[in-house]
Scaffold this motif. Structure first.
Motif, PDB file in Angstrom:
ATOM      1  N   VAL A 241       0.949  -1.003   0.017  1.00 46.38           N
ATOM      2  CA  VAL A 241      -0.119   0.173  -0.068  1.00 46.38           C
ATOM      3  C   VAL A 241       1.005   1.223   0.091  1.00 46.38           C
ATOM      4  N   GLN A 242       2.044   1.150   0.623  1.00 51.86           N
ATOM      5  CA  GLN A 242       2.909   2.421   0.716  1.00 51.86           C
ATOM      6  C   GLN A 242       3.378   2.615  -0.530  1.00 51.86           C
ATOM      7  N   ILE A 243       4.020   1.536  -1.223  1.00 54.28           N
ATOM      8  CA  ILE A 243       4.294   1.490  -2.535  1.00 54.28           C
ATOM      9  C   ILE A 243       3.392   2.364  -3.696  1.00 54.28           C
ATOM     10  N   TYR A 244       2.277   1.861  -3.426  1.00 53.18           N
ATOM     11  CA  TYR A 244       1.367   2.545  -4.364  1.00 53.18           C
ATOM     12  C   TYR A 244       0.905   4.021  -3.916  1.00 53.18           C
ATOM     13  N   GLN A 245       1.014   4.377  -2.786  1.00 55.22           N
ATOM     14  CA  GLN A 245       1.019   5.822  -2.015  1.00 55.22           C
ATOM     15  C   GLN A 245       1.904   6.677  -2.910  1.00 55.22           C
ATOM     16  N   GLU A 246       3.243   5.941  -2.849  1.00 54.24           N
ATOM     17  CA  GLU A 246       4.377   6.765  -3.320  1.00 54.24           C
ATOM     18  C   GLU A 246       4.174   6.975  -4.873  1.00 54.24           C
ATOM     19  N   LEU A 247       3.604   6.125  -5.299  1.00 54.79           N
ATOM     20  CA  LEU A 247       3.223   6.327  -6.850  1.00 54.79           C
ATOM     21  C   LEU A 247       1.979   7.047  -7.118  1.00 54.79           C
ATOM     22  N   GLY A 248       1.150   7.664  -6.321  1.00 55.18           N
ATOM     23  CA  GLY A 248       0.154   8.404  -6.461  1.00 55.18           C
ATOM     24  C   GLY A 248      -0.860   7.574  -6.889  1.00 55.18           C
ATOM     25  N   LEU A 249      -1.052   6.271  -6.465  1.00 58.99           N
ATOM     26  CA  LEU A 249      -2.258   5.497  -6.957  1.00 58.99           C
ATOM     27  C   LEU A 249      -3.087   5.144  -6.115  1.00 58.99           C
ATOM     28  N   TRP A 250      -2.681   5.293  -4.789  1.00 57.09           N
ATOM     29  CA  TRP A 250      -3.754   4.724  -4.112  1.00 57.09           C
ATOM     30  C   TRP A 250      -5.139   5.184  -3.711  1.00 57.09           C
ATOM     31  N   ALA A 251      -5.072   6.511  -3.976  1.00 55.19           N
ATOM     32  CA  ALA A 251      -6.523   6.988  -3.937  1.00 55.19           C
ATOM     33  C   ALA A 251      -7.387   6.117  -4.857  1.00 55.19           C
ATOM     34  N   LEU A 252      -6.961   5.861  -6.195  1.00 53.27           N
ATOM     35  CA  LEU A 252      -7.598   5.096  -7.064  1.00 53.27           C
ATOM     36  C   LEU A 252      -7.937   3.702  -6.561  1.00 53.27           C
ATOM     37  N   LEU A 253      -7.220   3.354  -6.125  1.00 54.42           N
ATOM     38  CA  LEU A 253      -7.142   1.850  -5.621  1.00 54.42           C
ATOM     39  C   LEU A 253      -7.854   1.624  -4.367  1.00 54.42           C
ATOM     40  N   GLN A 254      -8.028   2.645  -3.638  1.00 55.30           N
ATOM     41  CA  GLN A 254      -8.851   2.508  -2.351  1.00 55.30           C
ATOM     42  C   GLN A 254     -10.223   2.334  -2.685  1.00 55.30           C
ATOM     43  N   GLU A 255     -10.619   2.945  -3.842  1.00 58.35           N
ATOM     44  CA  GLU A 255     -12.192   2.752  -4.128  1.00 58.35           C
ATOM     45  C   GLU A 255     -12.713   1.439  -4.018  1.00 58.35           C
TER      46      GLU A 255
END
Length: 402
Positions: free
Chosen positions: A63-77
């Motif tokens: 999750v932290q890696i995807y946060q660094e990529l700026g993707l977590w907001a999209l994935l969290q949905e």
């Protein structure tokens, strides 16, 4: 045409790695054998060979890696957090429980359907100008010399001839690239297939994940978006899968779940379509040869019992990108063989620990010997009651210790 990096294999690992490289301003050409689906409906995630019916339990580190990529907001949905994990064995006294609140973490990780994870990743890759994506292309040749790695790939009647300083082979457990390089692999067939589906239960999941060991196999029940919606991964003996597949077996499957889990989830009311996947362990003898490095299932395919496989691959990818970023900062060769071997050595400890743990759990809980059964249930009770063990195990499970 020379590319800085070529990735062979556009599954979840390949797509994630391409985005990590693009973030460091490294150009990528990504080759995928299967044609990607067209996403015409924003509310649907079409299955692809790499984004199938399975689910991924993303560790906190992933999750932290995807946060660094700026993707977590999209994935969290499309994801739901795991706030508690319960481990039990059917018909036995042992029980272990991990609670995020007690471990002082927001969650142990997030569960997401692979179809949605793949859709989000693919959409972002298609928007990224530093990534050139070619799907429906079959790699037919991989060679290398002191200066470059060379790939030939066919798409219809056209043959792509490519060269790069670095090739990353993320083309799956039966990797063509691994075989083309003459890299051997050890394989252990677990004589199991994983039955995968989603179910609806009468009780809300409250973000609790269950691992329930039974005589049929280790059954994982994980929370999904929607409080009554859960994923099921149930490894069963190979050859028995037909008993669980097909619409005419829906009630039989639900009854088996009910018998195995009891009433912890309430009544199992509805099941989705079931899919089956053979389970084996495949370990490459080497992960870096010359200008080529293996990644994902091409490097190591492991049993899904603890949900560690994809998370291990994400940590591999993250560390590799860190090495490549250092090479880039020094204007050095991205495919330097000694650097890639250093990467491989740096990852071995984490890989071996996870591989050994998953394999030990499968073998240990598959044996119904009464003495072993007593020993493992005593072990679960020790885990539950001896201070200091839970935080250590929780950190490893979350990918925070590697």
């Amino acid at each position: 045409m020379q590319q800085e990096v070529i990735i062979v294999g556009g599954g979840m690992v390949g797509l994630s790695l391409a985005l990590m490289l693009a973030k460091t301003k490294i150009e990528v050409k990504l080759l995928e054998a299967i044609k990607y689906p067209n996403y015409d409906d924003e509310n649907l995630a079409t299955y692809h060979s790499s984004f199938d019916a399975r689910n991924s339990a993303l560790s906190r580190r992933s999750v932290q890696i995807y946060q660094e990529l700026g993707l977590w907001a999209l994935l969290q949905e499309h994801a739901t957090p795991i706030l508690e994990v319960n481990i039990t064995e059917q018909g036995s006294f042992g029980k272990a429980r991990l609670k995020a609140e007690q471990e002082k973490v927001e969650s142990f990780g997030q569960v997401i359907e692979n179809a949605w994870l793949g859709r989000v990743l693919l959409t972002q890759v298609q928007k990224e100008p530093l990534i050139e994506l070619i799907d429906g292309v079959q790699v037919t040749s991989l060679t290398q010399d002191a200066d470059f790695a060379y790939i030939e790939a066919k798409r219809g009647e056209y043959t792509h001839k490519l060269q790069s300083k670095l090739v990353i082979a993320a083309d799956g457990r039966d990797s063509f690239c691994r075989k083309a390089l003459g890299i051997g692999a050890s394989e252990h067939d677990y004589d199991q297939v994983a039955i995968v589906t989603t179910v609806q239960t009468s009780k809300p999941h409250h973000h609790v994940g269950f691992e329930r060991f039974s005589h049929l196999g280790p059954l994982a029940l994980l929370p999904l978006p929607g409080e009554y919606h859960r994923s099921v991964v149930w490894p069963v003996k190979k050859g028995t899968e037909d008993e669980w597949l097909g619409e005419h077996n829906d009630q039989h499957f639900l009854d088996a779940l009910q018998e195995t889990y009891g009433d912890r989830a309430g009544k199992f009311q509805k099941t989705g379509r079931r899919f089956s996947f053979p389970l084996s362990q495949v370990l490459a003898e080497k992960q870096a040869v010359g200008r080529v490095v293996l990644m994902g299932n091409a490097a190591h395919t492991i049993h899904p019992v603890a949900g560690q496989g994809f998370n291990l691959c994400m940590r591999d990818a993250y560390v590799l990108v860190r090495y490549l970023k250092e090479q880039q900062a020094q204007a050095a060769d991205l495919g330097d063989a000694s650097m890639l071997q250093d990467y491989e050595k740096a990852r071995l400890k984490d890989q071996q620990r996870v591989i050994k743990f998953c394999d030990s759990v499968v073998r240990g809980f598959s044996n119904q010997n009464p003495i072993l059964k007593l020993a493992r249930n005593t072990g679960l009770m020790c885990f539950e009651n001896i201070p200091g063990i839970k935080p250590l195990v929780a950190n490893y499970a979350m990918g925070l210790k590697s």
